[in-house]
Write a protein that holds these residues in place. Structure first.
Motif, PDB file in Angstrom:
ATOM      1  N   THR A  96     -14.066   8.378  90.098  1.00 15.16           N
ATOM      2  CA  THR A  96     -15.454   8.473  90.524  1.00 15.16           C
ATOM      3  C   THR A  96     -15.591   9.393  91.733  1.00 15.16           C
ATOM      4  N   VAL A  97     -14.678   9.245  92.693  1.00  9.44           N
ATOM      5  CA  VAL A  97     -14.719  10.112  93.877  1.00  9.44           C
ATOM      6  C   VAL A  97     -14.542  11.570  93.480  1.00  9.44           C
ATOM      7  N   LEU A  98     -13.567  11.855  92.626  1.00 11.82           N
ATOM      8  CA  LEU A  98     -13.313  13.239  92.241  1.00 11.82           C
ATOM      9  C   LEU A  98     -14.480  13.825  91.456  1.00 11.82           C
ATOM     10  N   ARG A  99     -15.063  13.050  90.567  1.00  9.96           N
ATOM     11  CA  ARG A  99     -16.210  13.542  89.787  1.00  9.96           C
ATOM     12  C   ARG A  99     -17.422  13.778  90.680  1.00  9.96           C
ATOM     13  N   ALA A 100     -17.548  12.995  91.735  1.00  7.97           N
ATOM     14  CA  ALA A 100     -18.636  13.218  92.692  1.00  7.97           C
ATOM     15  C   ALA A 100     -18.406  14.519  93.460  1.00  7.97           C
ATOM     16  N   VAL A 101     -17.158  14.778  93.825  1.00  5.66           N
ATOM     17  CA  VAL A 101     -16.829  15.996  94.568  1.00  5.66           C
ATOM     18  C   VAL A 101     -17.120  17.239  93.727  1.00  5.66           C
ATOM     19  N   THR A 102     -16.757  17.206  92.448  1.00  4.70           N
ATOM     20  CA  THR A 102     -16.921  18.386  91.596  1.00  4.70           C
ATOM     21  C   THR A 102     -18.306  18.488  90.963  1.00  4.70           C
ATOM     22  N   GLY A 103     -19.179  17.529  91.243  1.00  7.83           N
ATOM     23  CA  GLY A 103     -20.531  17.594  90.722  1.00  7.83           C
ATOM     24  C   GLY A 103     -20.676  17.105  89.302  1.00  7.83           C
ATOM     25  N   LEU A 104     -19.611  16.575  88.709  1.00 11.62           N
ATOM     26  CA  LEU A 104     -19.688  16.072  87.339  1.00 11.62           C
ATOM     27  C   LEU A 104     -20.375  14.716  87.263  1.00 11.62           C
ATOM     28  N   LEU A 105     -20.432  14.013  88.390  1.00  3.43           N
ATOM     29  CA  LEU A 105     -21.127  12.728  88.453  1.00  3.43           C
ATOM     30  C   LEU A 105     -22.406  12.943  89.242  1.00  3.43           C
ATOM     31  N   ASP A 106     -23.515  13.052  88.532  1.00  3.92           N
ATOM     32  CA  ASP A 106     -24.791  13.348  89.174  1.00  3.92           C
ATOM     33  C   ASP A 106     -25.417  12.071  89.730  1.00  3.92           C
ATOM     34  N   VAL A 107     -26.385  12.250  90.620  1.00  2.70           N
ATOM     35  CA  VAL A 107     -27.116  11.125  91.194  1.00  2.70           C
ATOM     36  C   VAL A 107     -28.299  10.785  90.291  1.00  2.70           C
ATOM     37  N   HIS A 108     -28.398   9.535  89.866  1.00  4.72           N
ATOM     38  CA  HIS A 108     -29.470   9.111  88.973  1.00  4.72           C
ATOM     39  C   HIS A 108     -30.374   8.105  89.690  1.00  4.72           C
ATOM     40  N   ALA A 135     -31.563   7.872  92.571  1.00  2.68           N
ATOM     41  CA  ALA A 135     -31.035   7.458  93.870  1.00  2.68           C
ATOM     42  C   ALA A 135     -30.934   8.688  94.762  1.00  2.68           C
ATOM     43  N   ARG A 136     -30.474   8.487  95.974  1.00  2.00           N
ATOM     44  CA  ARG A 136     -30.263   9.608  96.873  1.00  2.00           C
ATOM     45  C   ARG A 136     -29.097   9.293  97.794  1.00  2.00           C
ATOM     46  N   ILE A 137     -28.419  10.328  98.250  1.00  2.00           N
ATOM     47  CA  ILE A 137     -27.301  10.164  99.169  1.00  2.00           C
ATOM     48  C   ILE A 137     -27.861  10.013 100.579  1.00  2.00           C
ATOM     49  N   THR A 138     -27.527   8.915 101.229  1.00  2.00           N
ATOM     50  CA  THR A 138     -28.069   8.654 102.565  1.00  2.00           C
ATOM     51  C   THR A 138     -27.020   8.825 103.666  1.00  2.00           C
ATOM     52  N   LYS A 139     -25.756   8.951 103.283  1.00  2.00           N
ATOM     53  CA  LYS A 139     -24.710   9.052 104.290  1.00  2.00           C
ATOM     54  C   LYS A 139     -23.553   9.871 103.747  1.00  2.00           C
ATOM     55  N   GLY A 140     -23.056  10.762 104.593  1.00  2.00           N
ATOM     56  CA  GLY A 140     -21.890  11.541 104.206  1.00  2.00           C
ATOM     57  C   GLY A 140     -22.235  12.736 103.349  1.00  2.00           C
ATOM     58  N   GLY A 141     -21.216  13.489 102.996  1.00  2.00           N
ATOM     59  CA  GLY A 141     -21.393  14.670 102.177  1.00  2.00           C
ATOM     60  C   GLY A 141     -20.033  15.249 101.837  1.00  2.00           C
ATOM     61  N   VAL A 142     -20.043  16.312 101.050  1.00  2.00           N
ATOM     62  CA  VAL A 142     -18.814  16.996 100.657  1.00  2.00           C
ATOM     63  C   VAL A 142     -18.881  18.409 101.206  1.00  2.00           C
TER      64      VAL A 142
END
Length: 220
Positions: free
Chosen positions: A1-13, A15-22
């Motif tokens: 899950t972490v790796l897919r989030a880093v590469t953009g393969l796991l999109d946000v549905h 929801a929104r990112i409220t903390k942190g970033g890549v």
């Protein structure tokens, strides 16, 4: 899950990112699409290898250079892959789907390296491989890093992971519960007990006491 989030393969549905970033070299990439992230210098080797089974080894490797435009660079990268994985020299015309699991893992890693990544993300590279092949993959990961490519390794084989890493993180249910230099984690009694199968839990029933005792000890 972490790796897919880093590469953009796991999109946000919804929801929104409220903390942190890549970030990569000081620039946020978590808002980029996957293709742009690959072009920026991040390559991922998926769990289960995911080679193009109907294509040859040569075709698999060259597909990894899709984002490269310099023929000289592509040739240099191909030579690098052949040096890292000499067994593939004799398999260049072979259909990837007929290779052994270890050879397919080498194809998958070589394909990712054809893109000249600054960061290589590896998801469970030891999965389903014989111990001797796992050792070889570990040596190759170390050599890739020595040549200047940063490596992020997600691996349930803690012994293998801590044997090649400089720094390690233990993630449970999306939360980092322990981190530190790989040597320190390898010598940590909790890590030995819960992930390496030695110590009190290893002598008793590792399966039964692992989750409860780890949660109790690390949540304190």
């Amino acid at each position: 899950t972490v790796l897919r989030a880093v590469t953009g393969l796991l999109d946000v549905h919804r929801a929104r990112i409220t903390k942190g970033g890549v970030e990569l070299e000081g620039r946020r990439i978590d808002g980029d699409d996957p293709a742009a992230i690959v072009r920026s210098g991040v390559s991922q080797v998926m769990e289960g290898r995911r080679v193009f089974s109907a294509l040859s080894v040569d075709e698999n490797l060259r597909s990894g250079a899709y984002t490269r435009r310099s023929k000289t660079e592509i040739a240099e990268n191909f030579d690098r892959v052949m040096e890292l994985f000499p067994v593939l020299r004799d398999r260049r015309r072979s259909i990837a789907g007929y290779l052994s699991g270890g050879e397919q893992q080498m194809v998958a890693m070589g394909r990712a390296l054809m893109a000249s990544p600054k960061v290589l993300l590896l998801d469970e590279p030891s999965l389903g491989l014989a111990p001797l092949i796992v050792e070889q993959i570990g040596e190759i990961i170390t050599e890739v890093n020595r040549q200047g490519t940063s490596v992020v390794l997600v691996e349930q084989n803690a012994s293998m992971a801590l044997g090649v890493a400089h720094h390690g993180y233990v993630v449970e249910n999306g939360r980092v519960v322990k981190d530190g230099p790989a040597d320190a984690l390898r010598d940590d009694k909790d890590i030995q007990e819960f992930y390496l199968g030695v110590g009190e839990a290893g002598r008793k029933s590792f399966r039964d006491v692992k989750t409860y005792r780890r949660r109790k000890r690390w949540s304190a």
